[in-house]
Design a protein around this motif. Structure first.
Motif: not given
Length: 65
Positions: A47-65
């Motif tokens: 679950l902690s790995e999944r949460a980390r992956a989702m946070r990274l994906r969210g940051v990436r989507d915010c930066i890239i658009g």
């Protein structure tokens, strides 16, 4: 821990990261003879790995658009 149990934990980790229901994954781990404590620990790590992956994906989507 047996080789089958190790593989079951690895598969459960992958299933949680992909978003499968935790109840199903927990039952699968118990079928391989893992104790309740081993199941809880494995699920917490996944679950902690999944949460980390989702946070990274969210940051990436915010930066890239």
């Amino acid at each position: 821990m047996t080789d089958k149990q190790d593989r079951a934990i690895a598969e459960a980790r992958a299933r949680i990261i992909w978003g499968e229901p935790m109840d199903e994954v927990l039952l699968e781990l118990q079928r391989y003879g893992l104790s309740a404590e081993e199941c809880r620990q494995s699920m917490a790590v996944a679950l902690s790995e999944r949460a980390r992956a989702m946070r990274l994906r969210g940051v990436r989507d915010c930066i890239i658009g």
